[in-house]
Design a protein around this motif. Structure first.
Motif, PDB file in Angstrom:
ATOM      1  N   ASP A 131       0.764  -1.242  -0.086  1.00 28.08           N
ATOM      2  CA  ASP A 131       0.019  -0.025   0.115  1.00 28.08           C
ATOM      3  C   ASP A 131       0.775   1.337  -0.164  1.00 28.08           C
ATOM      4  OD1 ASP A 131      -2.558  -1.035  -0.217  1.00 28.08           O
ATOM      5  OD2 ASP A 131      -2.709  -1.415   2.136  1.00 28.08           O
ATOM      6  N   ASP A 152       1.792   2.765  -3.360  1.00 27.79           N
ATOM      7  CA  ASP A 152       0.577   2.897  -4.059  1.00 27.79           C
ATOM      8  C   ASP A 152       0.751   4.448  -5.006  1.00 27.79           C
ATOM      9  OD1 ASP A 152      -1.917   2.416  -5.417  1.00 27.79           O
ATOM     10  OD2 ASP A 152      -2.661   4.458  -4.279  1.00 27.79           O
ATOM     11  N   ASP A 153       1.716   5.416  -4.280  1.00 27.36           N
ATOM     12  CA  ASP A 153       1.777   6.757  -4.916  1.00 27.36           C
ATOM     13  C   ASP A 153       3.191   6.647  -5.494  1.00 27.36           C
ATOM     14  OD1 ASP A 153      -0.566   7.717  -4.013  1.00 27.36           O
ATOM     15  OD2 ASP A 153       0.356   8.384  -2.145  1.00 27.36           O
ATOM     16  N   ARG A 170      -4.120  -7.076  -5.840  1.00 26.88           N
ATOM     17  CA  ARG A 170      -4.750  -5.750  -5.988  1.00 26.88           C
ATOM     18  C   ARG A 170      -3.942  -4.423  -5.557  1.00 26.88           C
ATOM     19  NH1 ARG A 170      -8.621  -9.232  -3.615  1.00 26.88           N
ATOM     20  NH2 ARG A 170      -8.096  -8.580  -1.510  1.00 26.88           N
ATOM     21  N   ARG A 171      -2.835  -4.774  -4.856  1.00 28.12           N
ATOM     22  CA  ARG A 171      -2.013  -3.593  -4.419  1.00 28.12           C
ATOM     23  C   ARG A 171      -0.669  -3.426  -5.370  1.00 28.12           C
ATOM     24  NH1 ARG A 171      -4.719  -5.979  -0.407  1.00 28.12           N
ATOM     25  NH2 ARG A 171      -5.332  -4.481   1.412  1.00 28.12           N
ATOM     26  N   ALA A 172      -0.560  -4.214  -6.502  1.00 24.98           N
ATOM     27  CA  ALA A 172       0.611  -4.265  -7.157  1.00 24.98           C
ATOM     28  C   ALA A 172       0.087  -3.981  -8.669  1.00 24.98           C
ATOM     29  CB  ALA A 172       1.517  -5.331  -7.087  1.00 24.98           C
ATOM     30  N   ASP A 173       0.929  -3.525  -9.612  1.00 25.68           N
ATOM     31  CA  ASP A 173       0.477  -3.349 -10.979  1.00 25.68           C
ATOM     32  C   ASP A 173       0.910  -4.842 -11.747  1.00 25.68           C
ATOM     33  OD1 ASP A 173       0.588  -0.556 -11.039  1.00 25.68           O
ATOM     34  OD2 ASP A 173       2.754  -0.446 -10.865  1.00 25.68           O
TER      35      ASP A 173
END
Length: 305
Positions: free
Chosen positions: A92, A95-96, A119-122
């Protein structure tokens, strides 16, 4: 034709722009093990500090070393347990980050945890027997090695963004019928995909073929054809190839198949597929069979070698 010097410059351009991360100092990403990449924990990356002072590209005294804006990709080795705050909060936190974030998970991770990571990675990459460190090295070699056809991070983003991916490598000696070698190397690479991965419906693949100077470049196209036979008929196959003078009499294939089906093998203590109760293991010689004492579900074999 592109000169070898130009190819080398293209590969060198990645130096320092790729960061290999552990979540909080994991041994899965030893410093110095990934040429051309910086090594840091996620907190160190986000704070601009570096975990590998021995890497010239990652010298803490270098004003550019901790420049988050210069990061093109972050490869994050995640180890079980994946639930809870440790791993998921670290992802998380990225994310930015304006970079291509790839979470690299070990074989055997449960699908629910893998979905939470994804869901938290490309992109999410499943490692084989060598674990996340070997999978990361294989990935980096594929996108960094200069060759007669180059793969790069843009190619990786295109392929891996389609779904969970898995990596496998295969190398065979070019003896006897040399025409068979490309297909055999592909067989070996697919044989080293993580257990539980079914590549048959993969919608994308990265393929890197390495040959010795005596092998025809046509061997690369033969290897690509062999890969296409094993995945989805309409899959997007992006490939690269290189000549390696040290690969005497050998052909090597690195393959990353994406958007694969994944069902890790069951183990004792896992929930029964039928009723959810913990499975029990019973030994028979060199094999174990899983069964459920609650509902009688049985016959799941495990090879103990």
């Amino acid at each position: 034709m592109v000169s070898s010097e130009d190819l080398g410059r293209r590969a060198a351009a990645l130096d320092g722009s790729v960061v290999v991360c552990g979540v909080d100092g994991d041994a899965a990403v030893p410093a110095g093990a990934f040429p051309g990449a910086r090594v840091a924990t996620v907190p160190e990356l986000l704070s601009g500090r570096d975990a590998d002072p021995g890497n010239d590209d990652a010298d803490p005294g270098d004003d550019d070393a901790g420049d988050v804006a210069g990061v093109a990709a972050a490869l994050v080795a995640v180890d079980p347990p994946l639930e809870g705050d440790r791993v998921l909060d670290a992802l998380d936190g990225l994310d930015d980050l304006d970079a291509f974030v790839v979470a690299v998970a070990p074989a055997g991770v449960d699908p629910e945890s893998l979905a939470a990571v994804r869901r938290r990675a490309d992109a999410t990459l499943l490692a084989g027997d060598g674990g996340p460190a070997e999978a990361i090295r294989t990935f980096l070699e594929a996108v960094q090695r200069p060759g007669f056809v180059n793969l790069d991070l843009a190619d990786a983003r295109t392929a891996l963004s389609t779904g969970v991916a898995a990596v496998g490598t295969g190398t065979v000696a070019r003896r006897g019928d040399a025409d068979e070698a490309p297909a055999l190397a592909v067989d070996a690479a697919f044989g080293r995909l993580p257990e539980g991965v079914d590549p048959a419906g993969a919608s994308a693949a990265l393929v890197d073929v390495v040959v010795d100077p005596e092998t025809s470049i046509a061997a690369a196209t033969d290897a690509i054809a062999a890969v296409r036979e094993r995945i989805g008929a309409d899959a997007n196959v992006i490939w690269g190839g290189a000549v390696d003078e040290s690969a005497e009499g050998e052909i090597g294939v690195r393959v990353v198949v994406a958007d694969v089906e994944y069902a890790p093998p069951l183990a004792a203590g896992d929930p029964c597929p039928r009723c959810g109760a913990p499975l029990s293991a019973y030994a028979f010689g060199t094999r174990e069979t899983l069964s459920c004492d609650g509902c009688g579900y049985s016959g799941i074999a495990i090879d103990r070698g």
